[in-house]
Write an enzyme that holds these catalytic residues in place. Structure first.
Site, PDB file in Angstrom:
ATOM      1  N   ASN A   1      13.707  55.222   4.246  1.00 29.12           N
ATOM      2  CA  ASN A   1      14.365  55.127   5.547  1.00 29.12           C
ATOM      3  C   ASN A   1      15.040  56.426   5.950  1.00 29.12           C
ATOM      4  OD1 ASN A   1      14.184  52.200   6.528  1.00 29.12           O
ATOM      5  ND2 ASN A   1      14.811  51.933   4.406  1.00 29.12           N
ATOM      6  N   ASP A   2      16.257  56.613   5.486  1.00 31.71           N
ATOM      7  CA  ASP A   2      17.079  57.737   5.947  1.00 31.71           C
ATOM      8  C   ASP A   2      16.462  59.094   5.626  1.00 31.71           C
ATOM      9  OD1 ASP A   2      19.009  55.855   6.761  1.00 31.71           O
ATOM     10  OD2 ASP A   2      19.844  55.790   4.741  1.00 31.71           O
ATOM     11  N   VAL A   3      15.722  59.189   4.527  1.00 33.97           N
ATOM     12  CA  VAL A   3      15.181  60.487   4.110  1.00 33.97           C
ATOM     13  C   VAL A   3      14.004  60.929   4.972  1.00 33.97           C
ATOM     14  CG1 VAL A   3      15.950  60.184   1.736  1.00 33.97           C
ATOM     15  CG2 VAL A   3      13.650  59.436   2.383  1.00 33.97           C
TER      16      VAL A   3
ATOM     17  N   ALA B   1      22.295  54.334   5.303  1.00 38.54           N
ATOM     18  CA  ALA B   1      23.194  54.993   6.245  1.00 38.54           C
ATOM     19  C   ALA B   1      23.548  54.102   7.424  1.00 38.54           C
ATOM     20  CB  ALA B   1      22.574  56.295   6.750  1.00 38.54           C
TER      21      ALA B   1
END
Length: 472
Positions: free
Chosen positions: A398-400, A439
């Site tokens: 997701n966030d990466v 996040a």
């Protein structure tokens, strides 16, 4: 026989054993620098620890053999089954828990030394100081690691649990009280009540520091607490005049500190900001200008369509994340990529430094599935390759992969280095739902016109794509 025993207990002979052990520690640590040598490095370091352990037992001052045997038996009975039975998805929890045990041992040893020396009354001041340092830092590490374990195991909420604006004041107050108690004891107070109060303040501080830290920062927290445990072990070694503890603790403390710094840089965050908490694991936050513009235009796909897209690609990059770990999909991923390789497709894996919940989490999972090491690409090596990639297959990351880190200054992850998946010609994202990552923000990548979402459990989805691919 007596002469042989006397020689084995000579200080010079023990020092030689310790030097051999330290050399093996360092050589083992060098082995951990690469996946192809990691197993051998672990074994070398284990031999070094065994030698250091034997050298310690040979010391003339050691003599409570019944207690030592009991400790070895209990540790073996708990540690071996836990290590053998733990699933790879639960490895971060085990690392956090076992790391905490080291900190707990340090503060218990310091407490024992306090009692045995009548409050350090007959002990050199510098030894008392190091023992008190080990007690405070070990207690912070022990209780902080337990909170990290609880968050990772979902025994407590993974979101930040904070006192708001009062949080930092509380943290500094607890730290000040613990240090004040330590200073009072080092200055000559022999009160065990003050010592216990110091441990309690340090314990509360460990809880108060980690509770406000969310899931997105957990890899850094684990590494930081590992460094704390190493430092407390080194301080304990000085207090006990144990060379093995000093060197091993310093190695762990130094390597943990370096890794913590590298992980923080990979997230474009300072360590003080992470310790201050308040990021990661919260609720859904307004994503970004890009996400808002395309809300409602997410494009879904099927396993059959994904199989066709992958089959006609020349180059495919797999981007694993924690969703792959949760679904235990690494073996299915490997079977899919082998099928693609048989069709002449070039395969590689893009690994973000903080993908998953501990440093190297994705590397460990993929190594377990026998993915060739040369296919694993770190972020700096992987990013230039996305522009010539036909399909990026994102599995639970997701966030990466979120372009908001580059495009949206108001995003909480703005400035964090990411995998440049958006540069690929097309993107397939396998995900259970549109829920955000740690996040707590929307991923702009999902609204990109080049992105197709395949919703479902990662293992089942990958297996379905492989089945469809076999029929083409």
């Amino acid at each position: 026989m007596t002469l042989a025993t006397s020689f084995l207990q000579e200080r010079s002979f023990l020092d030689v054993l310790y030097i051999i052990a330290f050399a093996l520690f360092i050589q083992g640590l060098r082995g951990l620098s690469g996946p192809t040598t990691a197993v051998r490095g672990n074994r070398i370091a284990a031999v070094g620890m065994a030698i250091a352990f034997i050298a310690t037992l040979l010391n003339r001052s050691e003599g409570n053999w019944g207690l030592i045997a009991a400790g070895i038996a209990i540790g073996t009975a708990v540690g071996v089954p836990a290590a053998r039975q733990v699933r790879m998805t639960a490895m971060p929890q085990m690392v956090a828990l076992f790391n905490g045990v080291g900190g707990g041992a340090s503060f218990l040893i310091a407490w024992s030394e306090f009692r045995l020396t009548d409050g350090y009354s007959s002990t050199a001041t510098y030894i008392a100081i190091f023992s008190l340092f080990a007690a405070i830092v070990g207690s912070v590490s022990f209780w902080g690691s337990n909170i990290a374990f609880g968050k990772l195991q979902e025994l407590i909420p993974g979101r930040p649990l904070t006192l708001g604006r009062a949080q930092q004041s509380v943290n500094f107050t607890l730290l000040g009280l613990a240090l004040a108690a330590g200073v009072a004891i080092a200055a000559g107070s022999h009160s065990e009540g003050i010592f216990i109060g110091m441990l309690v303040c340090a314990a509360l501080l460990g809880n108060a520091v980690v509770l406000p830290i969310g899931g997105a920062d957990m890899p850094v927290v684990i590494s930081l607490l590992n460094a704390f445990t190493g430092l407390s072990a080194a301080a304990t070694g000085i207090a006990l005049n144990n060379t093995a503890l000093i060197v091993a603790g310093m190695i762990v403390g130094a390597s943990g500190s370096i890794l913590t710094n590298l992980m923080a840089k990979a997230m474009n965050r300072s360590i003080p900001a992470i310790v201050a908490g308040g990021f990661g694991g919260g609720g859904v936050v307004e994503g970004a200008a890009g996400a808002g513009e395309h809300a409602g235009t997410v494009r879904s796909t099927s396993a059959a369509d994904a199989a066709i897209q992958l089959a006609y690609a020349s180059r495919v990059v797999v981007v694993p994340g924690y969703g792959m770990a949760v679904a235990q999909a690494q073996h299915a991923v490997r079977e899919l990529t082998k099928e693609l390789e048989g069709r002449g497709v070039e395969i590689s894996y893009a690994i973000h430094p903080v993908a998953g919940r501990m440093p190297g989490h994705m590397n460990v999972l993929l190594a377990e599935a026998d993915v060739p090491y040369d296919q694993l690409k770190e972020m700096d090596d992987a990013n230039p390759e996305f522009q010539r990639t036909d399909v990026s297959l994102v599995i639970g990351a997701n966030d990466v992969t979120n372009p908001a880190a580059k495009n949206t200054p108001t995003s909480p992850i703005y400035g964090m280095p990411i995998l440049e998946v958006a540069d690929s010609r097309s993107i397939i994202v396998i995900k259970r739902s549109m829920n955000p990552g740690f996040a707590g923000i929307e991923n702009e990548l999902y609204y990109d016109p080049k992105t197709a979402m395949l919703f479902g459990d990662a293992k089942s989805a990958v297996s379905d794509i492989a089945a469809e691919l076999a029929q083409l």
